[in-house]
Scaffold this active site. Sequence first.
Site, PDB file in Angstrom:
ATOM      1  N   GLY A 147       0.812  -1.212   0.000  1.00 14.00           N
ATOM      2  CA  GLY A 147       0.000   0.000   0.000  1.00 14.00           C
ATOM      3  C   GLY A 147       0.839   1.254   0.000  1.00 14.00           C
ATOM      4  CB  ILE A 191       4.256   6.750   1.414  1.00 13.65           C
ATOM      5  CG1 ILE A 191       5.726   6.347   1.575  1.00 13.65           C
ATOM      6  CG2 ILE A 191       3.974   8.043   2.187  1.00 13.65           C
ATOM      7  CD1 ILE A 191       6.137   6.072   3.003  1.00 13.65           C
ATOM      8  N   GLY A 215      14.146  -4.451  -3.711  1.00 10.41           N
ATOM      9  CA  GLY A 215      14.446  -4.870  -5.069  1.00 10.41           C
ATOM     10  C   GLY A 215      15.263  -3.833  -5.804  1.00 10.41           C
ATOM     11  N   GLY A 254       1.701  23.687   1.178  1.00  6.72           N
ATOM     12  CA  GLY A 254       1.048  22.847   0.185  1.00  6.72           C
ATOM     13  C   GLY A 254      -0.002  21.978   0.852  1.00  6.72           C
ATOM     14  CB  ILE A 293       1.839  17.518   3.083  1.00  8.49           C
ATOM     15  CG1 ILE A 293       1.706  16.373   2.068  1.00  8.49           C
ATOM     16  CG2 ILE A 293       2.384  16.972   4.402  1.00  8.49           C
ATOM     17  CD1 ILE A 293       3.026  15.731   1.678  1.00  8.49           C
ATOM     18  CB  ALA A 305       4.816  20.342   4.857  1.00  5.08           C
ATOM     19  N   GLY A 334       7.946  19.481   0.306  1.00  4.23           N
ATOM     20  CA  GLY A 334       8.017  18.711  -0.919  1.00  4.23           C
ATOM     21  C   GLY A 334       8.598  17.322  -0.731  1.00  4.23           C
ATOM     22  CB  ALA A 391      -2.396   7.968  -4.178  1.00  4.62           C
ATOM     23  CG  HIS A 435     -33.217  21.280  -4.657  1.00  4.62           C
ATOM     24  ND1 HIS A 435     -32.418  22.339  -4.300  1.00  4.62           N
ATOM     25  CD2 HIS A 435     -34.349  21.382  -3.906  1.00  4.62           C
ATOM     26  CE1 HIS A 435     -33.039  23.060  -3.379  1.00  4.62           C
ATOM     27  NE2 HIS A 435     -34.218  22.491  -3.122  1.00  4.62           N
TER      28      HIS A 435
END
Length: 465
Positions: free
Chosen positions: A40, A42, A115, A183, A185, A269, A271, A319, A444
């Site tokens: 999953g 970050i 990997g 930004g 975050i 925060a 970047g 994401a 509505h």
Amino acid sequence: MSETEFDVVVIGGGPGGYVAAIRATQLGMKTALVEREHLGGICLNWGCIPTKALLRTSEVHHILQHLDEFGMSAKDISFDIGKIVKRSRNVAKQLNQGVAHLLKKNKVTVFDGSGGLAGQGTVAITTPNGKKQDVKAKHIIVATGARARTLPGLEPDGKRIWTYREAMVPEEMPKSLLVVGSGAIGMEFASFYSDLGADVTIVEVMDRILPVEDAEISDLARKSFEAQGMTIHTGAKVNGLKAVSDDVAADLEIDGKAQTVKFDRAILAVGIVGNVEDIGIENTSIVVDKAHVVVNEWLETGEKGVFAIGDLVGPPWLAHKASHEGVICVEHITGLETHPLDTSNIPGCTYCRPQIASVGLTEASAIEQGYDVKVGRFPFMANGKAIALGDPEGQVKTVFDAKTGELLGAHMIGPEVTEMIQGYTVARTSEATEAELMHTVFPHPTLSEAMHEAALDSYGRVIHF
């Protein structure tokens, strides 16, 4: 094929990697996925999902502080930060297990470990206990994601100077908090901590907060945040952070004047940078530019048979963009008819209070590109559902091409706009014009009626304002 030979091997199990692996098996390819830490990625474990769980708690807390507006009352309202964090982590854990189930269901072979590229068609895997194994693949997709960016003099220590990881698991609530960067975050954490009672200060080097958003939306957001009690400095710098005793001493430059201010905690925060290290690209033809891998429209790198997707490559670093790239990449590999990703049709969402969402060009960027624009606006204070919810702050803004009726961009601030932006995204993807939006019947009473009215307003036909 043997158990070490595959059609596709994906390095990284985040929202780009695991989606690519599942799509590959759907298309009949034998697929493996290598993940060193959390299925999953970050987003699910330390980003998108757990932060939304935290923000839901702060939203509930805010409502509880304003019960009188709804004809209700309650005494001794309090919160337990430990339980708040535990709920957030449990949400992430549940979804992490869900990804594992999906991969098993789709018969993706999962290797636990790190990997890296090890020659043409080879991925070298190192397990957590140090065991090494090579697997072969006709196609390799690198989806190693990104990490928080740090700047000289602004290094996190994990205790007082936080990245997003530490900010999600506080052991106690800070009384004062410095947020460096405004930004998505930064503003989400600012909103969470402010709604739970922290004295929040935001420092942004650009001339406005949320600099990627439409300037009008940024201005409305700033007014809202300041009305909530946040202190915001734009066109300002944080030249240094130093943990002292139980405080953080911040060397700030505001309006050209240097000053040192102490805070309980600070959040960085500023970047992200791609995880390009230790994945074997140094002996390949892969090009790295500004800590991100360069790819073409089909996500191919400079190395034959090697692809890259998600936060590892170009913006926007989201994401849902990574997941879509994974699908495009795999479908291209199999020869299935597909289309390159149009990044202008990717919506951006910020889940602070009030929420912010957008897609396409801002008004300023549309004008800069030579468009003759028609701009419409509709405030939520004129929307019946927003008033009934007790949340009438914000507006919807639309930008159309005056010549063709193309929806160039849409920008929203207010209640649940992150759920509504998909309507404009569908319109842009399907190349709808103002005519289709005007002739669409919106239910509505709903918040989405503001979307209809903003389109109408662009052409002087607004009804309810």
